[in-house]
Design a protein around this motif. Structure first.
Motif, short mmCIF file in Angstrom:
data_model
loop_
_atom_site.label_atom_id
_atom_site.label_comp_id
_atom_site.label_asym_id
_atom_site.label_seq_id
_atom_site.Cartn_x
_atom_site.Cartn_y
_atom_site.Cartn_z
N UNK A 11 0.84 -1.21 0.00
CA UNK A 11 0.00 0.00 0.00
C UNK A 11 0.87 1.26 0.00
N UNK A 12 2.00 1.21 0.69
CA UNK A 12 2.93 2.34 0.65
C UNK A 12 3.45 2.50 -0.79
N UNK A 13 3.73 1.39 -1.44
CA UNK A 13 4.23 1.45 -2.81
C UNK A 13 3.17 1.98 -3.76
N UNK A 14 1.90 1.62 -3.54
CA UNK A 14 0.83 2.17 -4.38
C UNK A 14 0.76 3.69 -4.24
N UNK A 15 0.80 4.17 -2.99
CA UNK A 15 0.73 5.62 -2.76
C UNK A 15 1.90 6.32 -3.46
N UNK A 16 3.06 5.71 -3.38
CA UNK A 16 4.28 6.31 -3.98
C UNK A 16 4.20 6.29 -5.51
N UNK A 17 3.81 5.17 -6.10
CA UNK A 17 3.76 5.12 -7.57
C UNK A 17 2.63 5.96 -8.16
N UNK A 18 1.58 6.16 -7.39
CA UNK A 18 0.51 7.05 -7.84
C UNK A 18 0.98 8.50 -7.85
N UNK A 19 1.91 8.83 -6.94
CA UNK A 19 2.36 10.21 -6.75
C UNK A 19 3.62 10.55 -7.53
N UNK A 20 4.49 9.55 -7.67
CA UNK A 20 5.84 9.78 -8.20
C UNK A 20 5.91 9.99 -9.70
N UNK A 21 4.77 10.04 -10.36
CA UNK A 21 4.73 10.33 -11.80
C UNK A 21 4.74 11.84 -12.05
N UNK A 22 4.77 12.63 -10.99
CA UNK A 22 4.63 14.08 -11.15
C UNK A 22 5.80 14.70 -11.92
N UNK A 23 5.46 15.64 -12.77
CA UNK A 23 6.45 16.41 -13.50
C UNK A 23 6.19 17.88 -13.20
N UNK A 24 7.16 18.53 -12.53
CA UNK A 24 6.89 19.88 -12.05
C UNK A 24 6.81 20.91 -13.18
N UNK A 25 7.46 20.65 -14.31
CA UNK A 25 7.42 21.62 -15.40
C UNK A 25 6.08 21.60 -16.14
#
Ligand code: CCH
Length: 288
Positions: free
Chosen positions: A42-56
């Protein structure tokens, strides 16, 4: 009748602490699953859902929960996360008003806290999107690559070196599965306890290369070849700028907990369009 009234109606209030409690109850319901806890996945799900972010481009992140859809659900980095998403469907059935992005991030916070980690402040406000918002493949880190690659990926999200190392400390939890990532084993011997043992392990043990069945390789502890490190992690540890933070967190668990809470909240909130007046939740552990 005023047709506008239905659209301005306030969303039903959700008792997020109750959602937390329901997820907490689910964590150890199957003692045969992995090491006896759904927390790590579940921690990995939260991380992979979030870690696709591109700030630009301001795309990706936990807001739309686009991993519900192909192609994102089929990206190799997300192998195995269907288990976590299916678990969350059971919670969603009970709380249909909650967005998937809110649910998955809340589950990550719940797992960290219930497995002994710090209190992670959490806010609601994510809105489900459609498959047209799926991110392109390749936004999550590749465990077979070097420190430069890890830096590029996390700088793209907006993190600095210390934040990156604090985040990777989540590898205190869980394990690698050959059928998901090609790698095998936990990072140390207590994979269902959130602690700084990951940092102690990487900084103090004797890591040797092991060739894997599929032709790949990983590092294993010379004295306990069941525990492992990814190629990218030892590469990070050998990077002077990263190393000082690994060593810091190995010595100071309190500092790690404090920094992890801050940076995990930041990760889970990347790209979320908060209005600014959201309530900040500090969830109570079920043991409190
Ligand atoms: Fe991770 N991670 N992760 N990771 N990860 C894997 C498993 C977990 C990388 C690679 C892998 C973070 C950063 C990185 C977790 C949390 C976080 C696996 C095994 C690989 C490979 C997957 C499998 O086989 O099941 C790499 C590379 C990076 C960064 O460079 C960050 C950041 C977090 C959270 C904050 C957790 C938890 C797991 C265990 C999952 C499980 O099912 O046990």
């Amino acid at each position: 009748s005023t047709p506008a009234s239905s659209t301005t109606e306030k969303k039903k209030d959700i008792d997020y602490q109750q959602v937390y409690n329901d997820i907490a109850e689910m964590l150890d319901e199957d003692s045969d699953y992995d090491d006896g806890s759904y927390g790590p996945v579940l921690v990995r799900l939260a991380w992979h859902a979030s870690g696709t972010y591109d700030k630009d481009s301001k795309t990706g992140g936990s807001n739309g929960a686009t991993m519900r859809f192909a192609p994102e659900s089929k990206h190799a980095a997300n192998n195995g996360l269907v288990i976590a998403r299916d678990l969350m469907e059971k919670i969603h059935a009970k709380y249909p008003e909650i967005s998937y992005g809110d649910l998955w991030t809340l589950a990550g916070v719940c797992a960290v806290q219930e497995l002994g980690g710090p209190t992670v402040p959490w806010r609601a406000g994510r809105q489900d999107a459609f498959e047209t918002s799926c991110t392109p493949d390749g936004r999550l880190p590749d465990a077979g690559k070097k420190a430069d690659h890890i830096r590029d990926v996390f700088y793209r999200m907006g993190f600095n070196d210390q934040e990156i190392v604090a985040l990777v400390g989540a590898h205190a939890l869980g394990r690698c599965h050959p059928e998901r990532s090609g790698f095998e084993g936990p990072w140390q011997e207590a994979p269902t306890v959130f602690s700084n043992e990951y940092f102690k392990a990487i900084s103090s043990r004797n890591w040797i290369k092991k060739t894997l069945q599929d032709g790949g390789w990983q590092w294993v502890d010379k004295n306990n070849t069941d525990v492992m490190m990814l190629p990218a992690e030892i590469a990070m540890y050998n990077d002077k700028e990263f190393k000082k933070y690994f060593d810091l967190y190995a010595k100071d668990e309190e500092k790690f907990f404090k920094d992890f809470a801050t940076v995990f909240q930041k990760l889970l909130e990347l790209g979320v369009p908060f209005k600014g007046d959201e309530k900040v939740y500090h969830f109570k552990r079920t043991t409190e």
